[in-house]
Design a protein around this motif. Structure first.
Motif, PDB file in Angstrom:
ATOM      1  N   HIS A   1       0.858  -1.181   0.000  1.00 12.63           N
ATOM      2  CA  HIS A   1       0.000   0.000   0.000  1.00 12.63           C
ATOM      3  C   HIS A   1       0.894   1.231   0.000  1.00 12.63           C
ATOM      4  O   HIS A   1       1.924   1.261   0.688  1.00 12.63           O
TER       5      HIS A   1
ATOM      6  N   ILE B   1      -9.822  -1.945   5.242  1.00 13.58           N
ATOM      7  CA  ILE B   1      -9.815  -1.086   4.055  1.00 13.58           C
ATOM      8  C   ILE B   1     -10.973  -1.492   3.146  1.00 13.58           C
ATOM      9  O   ILE B   1     -11.164  -2.677   2.868  1.00 13.58           O
ATOM     10  N   MET B   2     -11.718  -0.501   2.693  1.00 16.42           N
ATOM     11  CA  MET B   2     -12.779  -0.770   1.707  1.00 16.42           C
ATOM     12  C   MET B   2     -12.122  -0.965   0.344  1.00 16.42           C
ATOM     13  O   MET B   2     -11.327  -0.133  -0.097  1.00 16.42           O
TER      14      MET B   2
ATOM     15  N   LYS C   1     -13.203  -0.701  -2.668  1.00 21.36           N
ATOM     16  CA  LYS C   1     -13.450   0.261  -3.744  1.00 21.36           C
ATOM     17  C   LYS C   1     -12.592   1.508  -3.626  1.00 21.36           C
ATOM     18  O   LYS C   1     -12.436   2.235  -4.596  1.00 21.36           O
ATOM     19  N   TYR C   2     -12.004   1.762  -2.450  1.00 20.15           N
ATOM     20  CA  TYR C   2     -11.119   2.915  -2.273  1.00 20.15           C
ATOM     21  C   TYR C   2      -9.653   2.517  -2.135  1.00 20.15           C
ATOM     22  O   TYR C   2      -8.779   3.361  -2.157  1.00 20.15           O
ATOM     23  N   ALA C   3      -9.392   1.236  -1.973  1.00 24.55           N
ATOM     24  CA  ALA C   3      -8.031   0.761  -1.706  1.00 24.55           C
ATOM     25  C   ALA C   3      -7.134   0.975  -2.923  1.00 24.55           C
ATOM     26  O   ALA C   3      -7.520   0.710  -4.055  1.00 24.55           O
ATOM     27  N   ARG C   4      -5.944   1.452  -2.665  1.00 26.57           N
ATOM     28  CA  ARG C   4      -4.928   1.613  -3.707  1.00 26.57           C
ATOM     29  C   ARG C   4      -3.698   0.818  -3.272  1.00 26.57           C
ATOM     30  O   ARG C   4      -2.913   1.256  -2.449  1.00 26.57           O
TER      31      ARG C   4
ATOM     32  N   ASP D   1     -20.303  -2.952   0.325  1.00 32.75           N
ATOM     33  CA  ASP D   1     -18.934  -2.559  -0.038  1.00 32.75           C
ATOM     34  C   ASP D   1     -17.957  -3.525   0.621  1.00 32.75           C
ATOM     35  O   ASP D   1     -17.786  -3.518   1.837  1.00 32.75           O
TER      36      ASP D   1
ATOM     37  N   ARG E   1     -14.735  -5.326   2.101  1.00 34.20           N
ATOM     38  CA  ARG E   1     -13.620  -4.804   2.899  1.00 34.20           C
ATOM     39  C   ARG E   1     -12.599  -5.907   3.128  1.00 34.20           C
ATOM     40  O   ARG E   1     -12.939  -7.085   3.141  1.00 34.20           O
TER      41      ARG E   1
END
Length: 48
Positions: A5, A37-38, A40-43, A22, A24
């Protein structure tokens, strides 16, 4: 499975929760505690 991450560094996925709308993941990072961490937002990138 190991991930990297951009903010938290290297970690290991310890749980995947798809019971909510969503999805996680819970990740145990090498330098911090366990984070949720969700997806859909995780990078992150998958690491071997």
């Amino acid at each position: 499975m190991h991930i990297v991450h951009s903010r938290f560094g290297r970690g290991t996925i310890v749980d995947v929760d798809t019971s909510q709308p969503d999805a996680r993941i819970r990740v145990s990072f090498d330098n911090t505690d366990v984070k949720t961490i969700m997806l859909k937002y995780a990078r992150f990138t998958i690491s071997e």
